[in-house]
Design a protein around this motif. Structure first.
Motif, PDB file in Angstrom:
ATOM      1  N   ASN A 257       1.118  -1.282  -0.223  1.00  0.00           N
ATOM      2  CA  ASN A 257      -0.155  -0.056  -0.030  1.00  0.00           C
ATOM      3  C   ASN A 257       0.694   1.273  -0.101  1.00  0.00           C
ATOM      4  O   ASN A 257       1.729   1.599   0.457  1.00  0.00           O
ATOM      5  CB  ASN A 257      -0.887   0.351   1.402  1.00  0.00           C
TER       6      ASN A 257
ATOM      7  N   ARG B 123       0.461   4.989   0.688  1.00  0.00           N
ATOM      8  CA  ARG B 123      -0.550   6.258   1.629  1.00  0.00           C
ATOM      9  C   ARG B 123       0.102   7.896   1.284  1.00  0.00           C
ATOM     10  O   ARG B 123       1.184   7.733   0.358  1.00  0.00           O
ATOM     11  CB  ARG B 123      -0.452   5.580   2.952  1.00  0.00           C
TER      12      ARG B 123
ATOM     13  N   ASN C 185       0.288   5.167   9.561  1.00  0.00           N
ATOM     14  CA  ASN C 185      -1.038   3.641   8.756  1.00  0.00           C
ATOM     15  C   ASN C 185      -2.602   4.845   9.081  1.00  0.00           C
ATOM     16  O   ASN C 185      -3.069   4.223   8.704  1.00  0.00           O
ATOM     17  CB  ASN C 185      -0.530   2.790  10.177  1.00  0.00           C
TER      18      ASN C 185
ATOM     19  N   ARG D 135      -4.454   7.943   4.592  1.00  0.00           N
ATOM     20  CA  ARG D 135      -5.306   7.209   3.516  1.00  0.00           C
ATOM     21  C   ARG D 135      -4.806   6.713   2.382  1.00  0.00           C
ATOM     22  O   ARG D 135      -3.628   7.010   2.085  1.00  0.00           O
ATOM     23  CB  ARG D 135      -6.092   8.396   2.550  1.00  0.00           C
ATOM     24  N   ILE D 136      -5.021   5.631   1.718  1.00  0.00           N
ATOM     25  CA  ILE D 136      -3.813   4.394   1.116  1.00  0.00           C
ATOM     26  C   ILE D 136      -4.456   4.666   0.071  1.00  0.00           C
ATOM     27  O   ILE D 136      -5.866   5.001  -0.746  1.00  0.00           O
ATOM     28  CB  ILE D 136      -4.093   2.799   1.253  1.00  0.00           C
ATOM     29  N   ASP D 137      -3.345   5.381  -0.890  1.00  0.00           N
ATOM     30  CA  ASP D 137      -3.827   6.041  -2.349  1.00  0.00           C
ATOM     31  C   ASP D 137      -3.594   5.047  -3.583  1.00  0.00           C
ATOM     32  O   ASP D 137      -4.338   4.799  -4.793  1.00  0.00           O
ATOM     33  CB  ASP D 137      -2.557   7.147  -2.525  1.00  0.00           C
TER      34      ASP D 137
ATOM     35  N   TRP E  85       8.890   5.326   7.609  1.00  0.00           N
ATOM     36  CA  TRP E  85       8.507   5.602   6.143  1.00  0.00           C
ATOM     37  C   TRP E  85       9.361   5.841   5.262  1.00  0.00           C
ATOM     38  O   TRP E  85      10.164   6.524   5.048  1.00  0.00           O
ATOM     39  CB  TRP E  85       7.191   6.441   6.905  1.00  0.00           C
TER      40      TRP E  85
END
Length: 157
Positions: free
Chosen positions: A40, A42, A47, A50-52, A71
């Protein structure tokens, strides 16, 4: 949620040379690749963001632009940017065929060497060493050499 690179664009033919690793991980930018079947991306480094994009493409090359804790801000072959956890990435370099048509995979790193396969744009494989404009490339167990400027992820940073 958008899905990107769900299936291989084509049956990939490539070659594996010794894996090409980037310089010190603390320095950005550097090349990495997706190291899992599902990753994923983001919109922010956490976490709760939002997942893009959802990547379903093992060895897809990404350019790491920034680091923030665990990250990594990455850019994909289409220029999309976002954040992926470091554990989903590998320092083993991948590359994606970028061309208008079929790309020749040669037996050696020279245009006069025999052509082993022709590879379609969008094919992802493992990147080996690059020398004099040619890179070792492996796709689905098929090994050969491809011109460096035909691969996204093979450039020096």
């Amino acid at each position: 949620m958008r899905c990107r690179y769900f299936l291989a664009a084509a049956l990939g033919l490539a070659l594996i040379g010794s894996p090409a690793f980037s310089a010190d991980e603390d320095k950005v930018p550097y090349w990495a690749s997706i190291d899992t079947d599902v990753a994923n991306m983001r919109v922010g480094p956490g976490n709760t963001f939002r997942i893009d994009w959802v990547y379903r493409r093992l060895h897809l090359p990404v350019k790491v632009l920034r680091r923030e804790g665990p990250w990594r801000q990455v850019e994909d072959p289409d220029g999309a940017r976002g954040w992926i956890r470091d554990v989903l990435l590998s320092r083993q370099r991948g590359a994606m065929v970028r061309a208008d048509g079929l790309v020749e995979m040669h037996q050696a790193g020279a245009s006069g060497s025999p052509v082993l396969w022709k590879v379609e744009p969008g094919v992802v494989g493992l990147l080996g060493e690059c020398d004099k404009g040619w890179c070792a490339f492996e796709v689905a167990g098929h090994k050969g050499f491809v011109e460096q400027d035909r691969l996204w992820g093979a450039q020096n940073l």
